[in-house]
Design an enzyme around this catalytic site. Structure first.
Site: not given
Ligand code: SDX
Length: 431
Positions: A308, A366
């Site tokens: 998140h 989710d």
């Molecule tokens: C919702 O914003 C809100 O409030 C949203 C929400 C709401 O109620 O409105 O809470 C609802 O959208 C919840 C989130 C649902 N999405 C998912 O579950 C999709 C999977 N999650 C990821 O796509 C991700 O975690 C996000 C998009 C939710 C958050 O992304 P960030 O904060 O931008 O994190 P990032 O992409 O910068 O990742 C940080 C690191 C990265 O690795 P490095 O580049 O630092 O090596 O963490 C890794 C990412 O690769 N990472 C994951 C991951 N999420 C982040 N690795 C594996 N699996 C994951 N799910």
């Protein structure tokens, strides 16, 4: 916002600029950069707005480190346990928990706006039967401005109120009709003797050929899912609604923009993507393979329902959702649901892995919601529409807060330009 008695000092090329610091009632201070470009001739740079407060708000507070979510100060776990969705809608919209009379009046106003203009039935028929329900919702909600002209003038407080009630009331009907249309069944009209969640379940699952009795277990679970998804500060879809509203666009068009943004798998579409991922994993023995893929930098795969932007601890909604999943599946006699077993084992293995704990990646709202919705009989294509039904109150509350602010101005971010500098046109014969 109160006057600031503190300032940040920014030095650029030997010149120092003072930027006021404002303190919230709770949470991080903010540095006011509104005059920065005018005084220093520089922009700040924050793609994805990870360090940017886009507005001031009194509606929802999130502490990502503690895993805390407050709606008008009330914690989400207490609201999920003690309140119900329409009461939470009242709280988000008006700022206080309602008195019994206020709640009765609000519920009556919502109940009596659940029907759609009959002409809209033909609008649904313009879609292909296999259209994704979110595609139908984006189109139909945007088209509401063509059916409800008398509540599109945002400068009129009464019209803003009517549009708010219409959207809260009609969204379940639109989502249910999108579902019915996609499975080739006749639409089911709302009933005024049913509560919000029961009405939605009946519109989704009743058929003219027989009576439909709402299962109180499912109705309570549905209402709790609506409550857990209601609002979430300045998330991507809410920020979309705010930016669209800042141009003065009508509320129906702005909410349609929010629905479109919510659809993405990184946001509200994650509940569908998560259940599809759990199904693809299939059995607990395949979990290590998928965890390895999620950790592989060269593999775009991510664990859906994990991580998140704000929560760097457990999403408090995920905790309530997990408890609800256990309760609902046990009450439905499907506690051995294989998808739930995979989800629990996946969570256990991921949270035992440094990659996820070091990056503070925990289950989000989710991760478990899809398991409950599947057990309730919904196809995965209905998961995000259900999220949209719930989040409408959040979008509307944030929209109302913004357009009621006399300081409101059109949102217009700038950029770090990296393109070509000025150059003359070259005629085609000289290229
Ligand atoms: C919702 O914003 C809100 O409030 C949203 C929400 C709401 O109620 O409105 O809470 C609802 O959208 C919840 C989130 C649902 N999405 C998912 O579950 C999709 C999977 N999650 C990821 O796509 C991700 O975690 C996000 C998009 C939710 C958050 O992304 P960030 O904060 O931008 O994190 P990032 O992409 O910068 O990742 C940080 C690191 C990265 O690795 P490095 O580049 O630092 O090596 O963490 C890794 C990412 O690769 N990472 C994951 C991951 N999420 C982040 N690795 C594996 N699996 C994951 N799910």
């Amino acid at each position: 916002m109160s006057e600031s008695n503190r300032a940040a000092k920014l030095e650029i090329d030997g010149k120092t600029y003072e930027l006021p610091i404002f303190s919230p009632t709770v949470g991080p201070d903010v540095v006011d950069i509104r005059k920065l470009y005018g005084t220093a001739g520089v922009f700040t740079y924050d793609p994805g707005f990870t360090s940017t407060a886009s507005c001031d708000s009194t509606i929802t507070f999130i502490d990502g480190d503690k895993g805390e979510l407050l709606h008008r100060g009330y914690p989400i776990d207490q609201l999920a346990e003690k309140s119900h969705f329409l009461e939470v809608c009242y709280l988000l919209l008006y700022g206080e928990l309602p008195s019994p009379a206020e709640l009765e009046d609000f519920e009556s106003r919502v109940t009596n706006h659940t029907m759609l203009h009959e002409q809209m039935v033909y609008f649904f028929r313009g879609f292909r039967r296999d259209a994704h329900p979110m595609a139908i919702m984006v189109g139909v909600v945007g088209a509401m401005s063509a059916f409800y002209h008398d509540s599109t003038d945002i400068s009129d407080e009464w019209q803003r109120e009517v549009a708010s009630i219409r959207l809260i009331a009609k969204m379940p009907t639109i989502a249910a009709w999108a579902y019915k249309y996609s499975i080739g069944q006749p639409v089911v009209y709302p009933r005024n003797d049913l509560d919000y969640a029961s009405n939605f379940l009946r519109m989704c699952f009743a058929v003219p050929a027989e009576d439909y009795e709402v299962n109180p277990i499912l109705s309570r679970a549905m209402d709790r899912i609506f409550t857990l998804h209601a609002d979430h500060e300045q998330n991507a879809s809410t920020s979309t609604v705010r930016l669209a509203s800042s141009s003065g666009a009508n509320p129906f068009a702005c909410i349609a923009a929010g629905i479109a943004c919510l659809w993405g798998p990184a946001h509200g579409g994650a509940n569908q993507a998560c259940l599809e991922m759990l199904r693809e994993i299939g059995t607990p023995d395949r979990i290590p393979e998928f965890i390895a893929r999620a950790k592989d930098k060269d593999d775009p795969f991510r664990l859906m329902g994990f991580g998140h932007r704000v929560y760097k601890n457990f999403d408090p909604r995920a905790k309530v959702m997990k408890q609800s999943a256990d309760e609902v599946l046990e009450l439905l006699g499907v506690e051995n649901n294989p998808t739930l077993q995979v989800a629990k084992e996946l969570e256990k293995q991921a949270l035992a892995d440094d990659y996820f704990t070091d990056k503070k990646l925990f289950p989000n709202v989710d991760f478990y919601s899809g398991i409950i919705l599947e057990a309730m009989g919904f196809p995965t294509s209905m998961f995000t529409p259900i999220f949209a039904v719930s989040r409408t109150i959040g979008w509307i509350s944030q929209w109302k807060e913004m357009i009621s602010d006399p300081q409101m101005k059109i949102g217009r971010p700038r950029q770090l330009y990296q393109g070509e500098t000025l150059r003359d046109y070259v005629d085609i014969e000289n290229r």
